[in-house]
Design an enzyme around this catalytic site. Sequence first.
Site, PDB file in Angstrom:
ATOM      1  N   ARG A   1     -57.533 -43.932 -70.633  1.00  0.00           N
ATOM      2  CA  ARG A   1     -58.054 -44.054 -69.266  1.00  0.00           C
ATOM      3  C   ARG A   1     -58.686 -45.417 -69.010  1.00  0.00           C
ATOM      4  NH1 ARG A   1     -59.280 -38.965 -66.443  1.00  0.00           N
ATOM      5  NH2 ARG A   1     -57.457 -37.715 -66.912  1.00  0.00           N
TER       6      ARG A   1
ATOM      7  N   ARG B   1     -61.811 -45.058 -62.656  1.00  0.00           N
ATOM      8  CA  ARG B   1     -62.926 -45.137 -61.710  1.00  0.00           C
ATOM      9  C   ARG B   1     -64.154 -45.881 -62.198  1.00  0.00           C
ATOM     10  NH1 ARG B   1     -62.446 -38.843 -60.618  1.00  0.00           N
ATOM     11  NH2 ARG B   1     -62.017 -39.105 -62.825  1.00  0.00           N
TER      12      ARG B   1
ATOM     13  N   ARG C   1     -57.680 -47.696 -55.160  1.00  0.00           N
ATOM     14  CA  ARG C   1     -57.533 -46.257 -54.988  1.00  0.00           C
ATOM     15  C   ARG C   1     -57.780 -45.868 -53.526  1.00  0.00           C
ATOM     16  NH1 ARG C   1     -58.098 -41.275 -54.578  1.00  0.00           N
ATOM     17  NH2 ARG C   1     -58.992 -39.875 -56.116  1.00  0.00           N
TER      18      ARG C   1
ATOM     19  N   ASP D   1     -49.903 -39.966 -64.412  1.00  0.00           N
ATOM     20  CA  ASP D   1     -50.621 -38.778 -64.864  1.00  0.00           C
ATOM     21  C   ASP D   1     -49.647 -37.833 -65.546  1.00  0.00           C
ATOM     22  OD1 ASP D   1     -53.512 -37.567 -64.377  1.00  0.00           O
ATOM     23  OD2 ASP D   1     -52.056 -35.944 -64.397  1.00  0.00           O
TER      24      ASP D   1
ATOM     25  N   TYR E   1     -51.492 -26.355 -67.461  1.00  0.00           N
ATOM     26  CA  TYR E   1     -51.775 -26.671 -66.058  1.00  0.00           C
ATOM     27  C   TYR E   1     -50.826 -25.940 -65.111  1.00  0.00           C
ATOM     28  CZ  TYR E   1     -55.166 -30.175 -67.472  1.00  0.00           C
ATOM     29  OH  TYR E   1     -56.276 -30.789 -67.987  1.00  0.00           O
TER      30      TYR E   1
HETATM   31  O1  CP3 Z   1     -55.105 -43.874 -69.714  1.00  0.00           O
HETATM   32  C1  CP3 Z   1     -54.789 -44.456 -68.650  1.00  0.00           C
HETATM   33  O2  CP3 Z   1     -55.470 -45.398 -68.184  1.00  0.00           O
HETATM   34  C2  CP3 Z   1     -53.479 -44.095 -67.968  1.00  0.00           C
HETATM   35  C3  CP3 Z   1     -53.553 -43.146 -66.926  1.00  0.00           C
HETATM   36  C4  CP3 Z   1     -53.780 -41.664 -67.198  1.00  0.00           C
HETATM   37  C5  CP3 Z   1     -54.391 -40.834 -66.241  1.00  0.00           C
HETATM   38  N1  CP3 Z   1     -54.334 -39.539 -66.695  1.00  0.00           N
HETATM   39  C6  CP3 Z   1     -54.969 -41.300 -64.983  1.00  0.00           C
HETATM   40  C7  CP3 Z   1     -55.856 -40.403 -64.212  1.00  0.00           C
HETATM   41  C8  CP3 Z   1     -53.400 -40.854 -68.276  1.00  0.00           C
HETATM   42  C9  CP3 Z   1     -52.749 -41.254 -69.587  1.00  0.00           C
HETATM   43  C10 CP3 Z   1     -53.745 -39.512 -67.931  1.00  0.00           C
HETATM   44  C11 CP3 Z   1     -53.468 -38.350 -68.792  1.00  0.00           C
HETATM   45  C12 CP3 Z   1     -53.954 -37.031 -68.405  1.00  0.00           C
HETATM   46  N2  CP3 Z   1     -54.050 -36.492 -67.155  1.00  0.00           N
HETATM   47  C13 CP3 Z   1     -54.328 -36.035 -69.337  1.00  0.00           C
HETATM   48  C14 CP3 Z   1     -54.293 -36.178 -70.842  1.00  0.00           C
HETATM   49  C15 CP3 Z   1     -55.475 -36.883 -71.370  1.00  0.00           C
HETATM   50  C16 CP3 Z   1     -56.741 -36.093 -71.230  1.00  0.00           C
HETATM   51  O3  CP3 Z   1     -57.578 -36.539 -70.425  1.00  0.00           O
HETATM   52  O4  CP3 Z   1     -56.892 -35.075 -71.905  1.00  0.00           O
HETATM   53  C17 CP3 Z   1     -54.717 -34.901 -68.604  1.00  0.00           C
HETATM   54  C18 CP3 Z   1     -55.212 -33.593 -69.168  1.00  0.00           C
HETATM   55  C19 CP3 Z   1     -54.521 -35.191 -67.215  1.00  0.00           C
HETATM   56  C20 CP3 Z   1     -54.723 -34.276 -66.052  1.00  0.00           C
HETATM   57  C21 CP3 Z   1     -55.709 -34.787 -65.099  1.00  0.00           C
HETATM   58  N3  CP3 Z   1     -55.527 -35.897 -64.304  1.00  0.00           N
HETATM   59  C22 CP3 Z   1     -56.969 -34.259 -64.800  1.00  0.00           C
HETATM   60  C23 CP3 Z   1     -57.570 -33.037 -65.461  1.00  0.00           C
HETATM   61  C24 CP3 Z   1     -57.540 -35.073 -63.810  1.00  0.00           C
HETATM   62  C25 CP3 Z   1     -58.845 -34.846 -63.087  1.00  0.00           C
HETATM   63  C26 CP3 Z   1     -60.025 -35.163 -63.938  1.00  0.00           C
HETATM   64  C27 CP3 Z   1     -60.627 -36.473 -63.508  1.00  0.00           C
HETATM   65  O5  CP3 Z   1     -60.952 -37.295 -64.389  1.00  0.00           O
HETATM   66  O6  CP3 Z   1     -60.797 -36.640 -62.287  1.00  0.00           O
HETATM   67  C28 CP3 Z   1     -56.652 -36.119 -63.548  1.00  0.00           C
HETATM   68  C29 CP3 Z   1     -56.845 -37.239 -62.603  1.00  0.00           C
HETATM   69  C30 CP3 Z   1     -56.689 -38.616 -63.141  1.00  0.00           C
HETATM   70  N4  CP3 Z   1     -55.708 -39.059 -63.984  1.00  0.00           N
HETATM   71  C31 CP3 Z   1     -57.517 -39.726 -62.803  1.00  0.00           C
HETATM   72  C32 CP3 Z   1     -56.992 -40.845 -63.467  1.00  0.00           C
HETATM   73  C33 CP3 Z   1     -57.475 -42.270 -63.393  1.00  0.00           C
HETATM   74  C34 CP3 Z   1     -58.687 -39.691 -61.837  1.00  0.00           C
HETATM   75  C35 CP3 Z   1     -58.122 -39.708 -60.453  1.00  0.00           C
HETATM   76  C36 CP3 Z   1     -58.944 -40.479 -59.453  1.00  0.00           C
HETATM   77  O7  CP3 Z   1     -58.831 -41.711 -59.372  1.00  0.00           O
HETATM   78  O8  CP3 Z   1     -59.675 -39.814 -58.703  1.00  0.00           O
END
Ligand code: CP3
Length: 347
Positions: free
Chosen positions: A30, A34, A43, A80, A156
């Site tokens: 990540r 944010r 964003r 994602d 999911y």
């Molecule tokens: O690592 C990186 O920088 C690459 C981008 C990336 C995102 N999600 C961006 C993201 C990667 C590799 C993921 C993987 C991901 N997504 C996983 C596996 C890793 C982990 O965290 O266990 C999972 C389970 C998800 C599913 C997911 N996506 C959730 C549960 C959420 C909401 C939680 C949160 O942090 O808000 C997301 C949203 C998400 N994916 C965001 C980002 C930057 C936040 C979205 C925003 O900008 O509001």
Amino acid sequence: MTASINAPTKPMLAALAGQKLERPPFWLMRQAGRYLPEYRQVRAQAGGFLDLCLNPELACEVTLQPLRRYGMDAAILFSDILIVPWALGQGLRFAEGEGPVLDAIRDQAGLSRLDPAGLQRRAAPIYETVSRIRAALDPRTALIGFAGSPWTVACYMVEGGGSKEYAQVKRFAYGDPVGFARLIDLLVDATTDYLAAQVEAGAEILQLFDSWAGVLSAADFRRFSIEPTRRIVAALKQRYPHVPIIGFPRMAGLNLEAYVAATGVDAVSLDPGVPPEWAAKHLQPKVTVQGNLDPVLLLTGGQGLDDATNHLLQTLGQGPFIFNLGHGIIKETPPDHVDRLAKLIRG
Ligand code: CP3
């Protein structure tokens, strides 16, 4: 061509080929997100999170933002893991403050509404993003493509979002083993095709996120985490033997050794619960390890961050190692702490 395969010039590829480097390469899960003000700005410009993932120009821009600040050794595609269910036709939205919401699939009828034939067409903007990032990277920086592992993506898809117990997905798996096997098979094929297209577009390394591997019993871990991962890795290795694959079976604990022995991954990413001394002894002789600083230490900073980072460098730096967190950066993390971490790793 051959020379670059035998002697990779990118530190990430060297570490993944099993070389121990003077200073380990690093990137952070990540790393785009944010905690960076410039991310929040793009964003807001994009509209929703899904709009950002599907906008190649803006997704490329946010992928590069952390590299400009901290010079990580790898970029990870900004996208994602839920893009695969979305591209299979499942309804998905990211509700502000509550995370992802999907139209839950609980049975065969739900499964038959998925449209695997439409996957590559819907995912096309993601591949466009991969090409753009690859063209923008300097020659020392590697590009990581990724997907969720079938088990975690199924969690999911069946729960309809995040969950604490994962009771719905387990009920599906135990109550209708044939139907659930169909879902896993479908995800093995879709994930393989999706990752192959990322390689074709320019991804040089692939990571499989199995974030919910830790909720499975040992027998189910073999069935739902190891076996689908092994099939994806085998299919990709057949087509792209030179593309290293990193597996991240989060909270797999005692199942990690079986995962490493049976899946064929080149590297394993470790959550913060895995003792580095244990990983150095039991995992590092077999694969490159990646990890596993607690993201809360990066959030907190100070002496705790310094000490834990130095300890990891000493313990895992003796073998093939990629420095990373044990899970994604927490959004309240001060960017200065990331700067401090990057300096400690570089020495
Ligand atoms: O690592 C990186 O920088 C690459 C981008 C990336 C995102 N999600 C961006 C993201 C990667 C590799 C993921 C993987 C991901 N997504 C996983 C596996 C890793 C982990 O965290 O266990 C999972 C389970 C998800 C599913 C997911 N996506 C959730 C549960 C959420 C909401 C939680 C949160 O942090 O808000 C997301 C949203 C998400 N994916 C965001 C980002 C930057 C936040 C979205 C925003 O900008 O509001």
